[in-house]
Each structure stands twice: as C-alpha cells, then as structure tokens.
Design an enzyme around this catalytic site. Structure first.
Site, mmCIF file in Angstrom:
data_model
loop_
_atom_site.group_PDB
_atom_site.id
_atom_site.type_symbol
_atom_site.label_atom_id
_atom_site.label_comp_id
_atom_site.label_asym_id
_atom_site.label_seq_id
_atom_site.Cartn_x
_atom_site.Cartn_y
_atom_site.Cartn_z
ATOM 1 N N TYR A 141 16.569 -28.640 9.345
ATOM 2 C CA TYR A 141 15.010 -28.100 8.024
ATOM 3 C C TYR A 141 14.232 -28.796 7.918
ATOM 4 C CZ TYR A 141 12.474 -25.749 4.610
ATOM 5 O OH TYR A 141 10.886 -25.230 3.504
ATOM 6 N N GLU A 168 6.725 -24.312 8.832
ATOM 7 C CA GLU A 168 8.483 -24.247 7.946
ATOM 8 C C GLU A 168 9.070 -24.434 9.482
ATOM 9 O OE1 GLU A 168 10.880 -22.377 5.268
ATOM 10 O OE2 GLU A 168 10.206 -21.305 6.240
#
Ligand code: GDP
Ligand code: MN
Length: 378
Positions: A101, A189
């Site tokens: 992530y 993101e």
C-alpha cells in the site's frame, strides 16, 4: 474531483510508473475489442468512484475477448454501492506475488503532505491501521523539497519490504509525491502497489483526488471532469466555472458564499419549498456573474422561480440588481424572480429591482415566502 482508476493510471504512466497496458470500454463490444488489442489474459474492472470492487465481484479475469465482453455486459449498468457503472477498464492481467500500500494525502491537521506505506496492501488501510498499526509507516516530507533520498530509504526499510523491491518502491514513493504536488491533488493512493512474480513493481489500482479549487491550473484534466459528471447540468456549470449542485426541486437558488447558499436552501425548505439547486457565485458577484448564474439555473426546466440571496459587503447591491435586470432582459426570463440583498447600496438596488418588476425581499425568510407564493400562483 475524483478520477477514475483508468484516468489515475494514465497519470501514473505519464509520471513513469509501471502500469499494465489497458483500455477503457463503455460497451461489451468495446471491451472485447480492448481485450483483443491487449492480447492474452485480461482483467475487467468496473470504473466507479468507490473501492471494494474486488470483493463485490466487479474485478474479474477474462481469458478471451468473448469472456471480456460477457463480464463487461454483466458489469455495465449495474450498481456498486449506489453508483452506476458506466465504463469498465480492460487491462492486461498481472501475476501478483505481493500486495503493498502506498499513498500521499494532504493532512489538513498537520498542514503537510503525509505519505503512508505498508507491506500489507490489497485491503482497506483503515483495517490495517486498526488491526496492525505497527505495519504502517508514515513520512511527512518537506513540501518544497519533497522526500529526501535517506528518508525514502528509511521509509521503505521500516515498512519491511522485500529487499529486492526496495529501490523500485522507493522510486514509486518519489513519483507519488511528485504527482500529488504537480496536480494539486488531495490524495494519490495505490492499493495494491503490486510486486509481480517476476519482481516488477506495478500500480495495480489507483485513486486520485484533485482539489477542485485548483482545477483552473490543470486544463489538461478538464476532459476527465466532463467524463466524470453524470449530471448534465452539473457538467455545464463546471464548464462555466460555477459552483453548482443539482437538486430535484423547483426553486432555483443563487447566493454568494457556500454558507449563505446552504442557509437559503434550509430557509426555502422550512417555508415549504423545494430547492432545485445550490449555486454559489462567490464573493464580488458582478453583473456578468449573476447573469451567467441565472442563465445556468434556468437551464433546468423544473425551475419555476428563482430566489437570489446576496449578502453585500464587497458585493454592491446596485451591481447585483443590474446583473439580475440585465439577465432578465437578455435571457427573456419568464419565471418569477425574488431578490434579497443586504449590505452596500441595498436601497439603490431595491429601487432598481422594483422599477424592473422584480420582487425585492427583506430577508432570506421573506424571500423564501415570496418566491414560494409566486410559484404557487403561477
Ligand atoms: P478495489 O477492490 O476496488 O480496491 O480494486 P483493486 O483494483 O484494488 O483490485 C482488487 C484486487 O483484485 C487486488 O487487490 C488484486 O488482488 C486483484 N487484482 C486486480 N488486478 C489484478 C490483476 O491484474 N491480476 C490479478 N491476479 N489480480 C488482480
Ligand atoms: Mn484497490
């Protein structure tokens, strides 16, 4: 403005990041064509501004163009968490070995950029934060210099990534920071930032939120804005540079300042009316702006009357009145107008309105009653 995954990935690719080749499709035929062009196994991904598509069955592998078409047929028009799927992204499938992530956000509390990296990707970062907070690394780079080499090395090291992936992930950290600042984004993101079985670091998903107030600095993103908007009135308002939200009532609302406009919506609702829209013309509402705003509000055929609520100060009442009158004449407005204004040159403004047969109001509540009365009788 939120970008779709395929748009975010186009920006990632432009910044030099690895993304699989892909094509967006709005029909099963286009999806098949995309799969044929890409060749081999593809993944068909619903394009909506909402995560959790994987679990909901909106990310699926296809081995043939026919399968891709079949998947697209099932997804297009379907709903994911209340949002209709209008397009799918067809992308070359990758063999994922690990999911990490990576994100950068504007942290309003800290007034800084905050970067987040975790070896545990593919799931909600909130979930990781709740269950394994020590699996998340934070970095707050200097906003002007960006992340420095040693900071990136430490960031990646502490995240516990595979040593073979460290350099490539480090590069992605810099690229994500650069994207955030270059496009005035609030959020970039990548979840998952995938490590493929052959060791390549790939952006397998992308979320990208650009600050609406900075859109004027990014004409290159304008085409995305138009694709993003489902509501034709809102799309038109954005083209005109207006802050507008389409609602489903019949009282057009125009005001200056978001707070004042929201209050006007409340007051109209409390008086038994139904607002047709939110439209904030901002400070210093000059004649031309007011004209443009009225013209915009009247694009909506459900609008049966308009309440203009302008709080003076920098905005002069006579300017507002002139704007409304000019608009009324040049636009050939047939529906009733009620104008409430307070502040500088209020009396002059009201006198001008009366001369032009427009109803002035003394307060927002008075204006709401008047416009509802006029619509009711009309
Ligand atoms: P989200 O569920 O909306 O966040 O959508 P993602 O794009 O993150 O996809 C969800 C999951 O699908 C990922 O975490 C991957 O595990 C899987 N996935 C997405 N693309 C591919 C792909 O090309 N190949 C494989 N094998 N899995 C994929
Ligand atoms: Mn994802």
């Amino acid at each position: 403005m939120n970008l779709f995954e395929y748009q975010a990935k186009a920006l990632f690719a432009k910044a030099g990041m690895n993304v699989p080749p892909g094509r967006v499709a709005a029909s099963p035929e286009e999806a098949a064509e995309a799969a044929r062009t890409i060749g081999g196994r593809v993944v068909v991904k619903a394009q909506v501004h909402m995560g959790g598509r994987g679990k909901a069955g909106f990310i699926k592998l296809a081995d043939t163009p026919e399968q891709a078409a079949e998947l697209a047929r099932a997804m297009l028009g379907a709903q994911h968490r209340g949002l209709t799927i209008h397009r799918v992204y067809v992308e070359r499938a990758i063999d994922i070995a690990k999911e990490h992530y990576l994100s950068a956000i504007i942290d309003r509390d800290k007034r800084a950029v905050a970067m987040i990296l975790s070896a545990m990707g593919g799931m909600d970062i909130e979930e990781v934060a709740a269950t394994s907070p020590n699996q998340i690394q934070y970095l707050s780079p200097d906003p002007w210099r960006g992340p420095l080499d040693f900071q990136i090395r430490e960031f990646v090291l502490k995240a516990g990534l595979d040593p073979a992936a460290r350099n490539a992930v480090g590069l992605a950290v810099r690229q994500v920071f650069d994207l955030l600042t270059r496009y005035d984004a609030m959020l970039v993101e990548i979840n998952p930032l995938a490590i493929t079985t052959d060791g390549t670091v790939v952006a397998a998903d992308g979320k990208f939120e650009v600050d609406d107030n900075a859109m004027f600095r990014h004409p290159e993103l304008k085409e995305y804005l138009e694709i993003t908007e489902d509501d034709p009135f809102e799309a038109e308002a954005h083209r005109r540079g207006l802050t507008y939200v389409h609602l489903d009532g019949n009282v057009g609302i125009i005001g200056n300042g978001a707070g004042l406009v929201m209050n006007t919506l409340d007051v109209v609702t409390a008086a038994g009316g139904k607002p047709a829209n939110f439209l904030d013309v901002g400070g210093g509402a000059r004649a031309e702006l007011v004209r443009n705003a009225l013209d915009m509000v009247l694009q909506d055929p459900s609008v049966k009357g308009v309440l203009v609520n302008i709080f003076g100060g920098v905005t002069r009442g006579d300017e507002v009145a002139k704007g409304v009158i000019e608009a009324m004449r040049s636009l050939d407005i047939k529906v009733p107008l009620v104008v409430r204004m307070a502040g500088t040159r209020e009396e002059e403004g009201k006198a001008l309105l009366r001369e032009a047969n427009i109803t002035p109001a003394d307060s927002a509540a008075d204006g709401a009653r008047k416009i509802i009365g006029l619509i009711g009788r009309g």
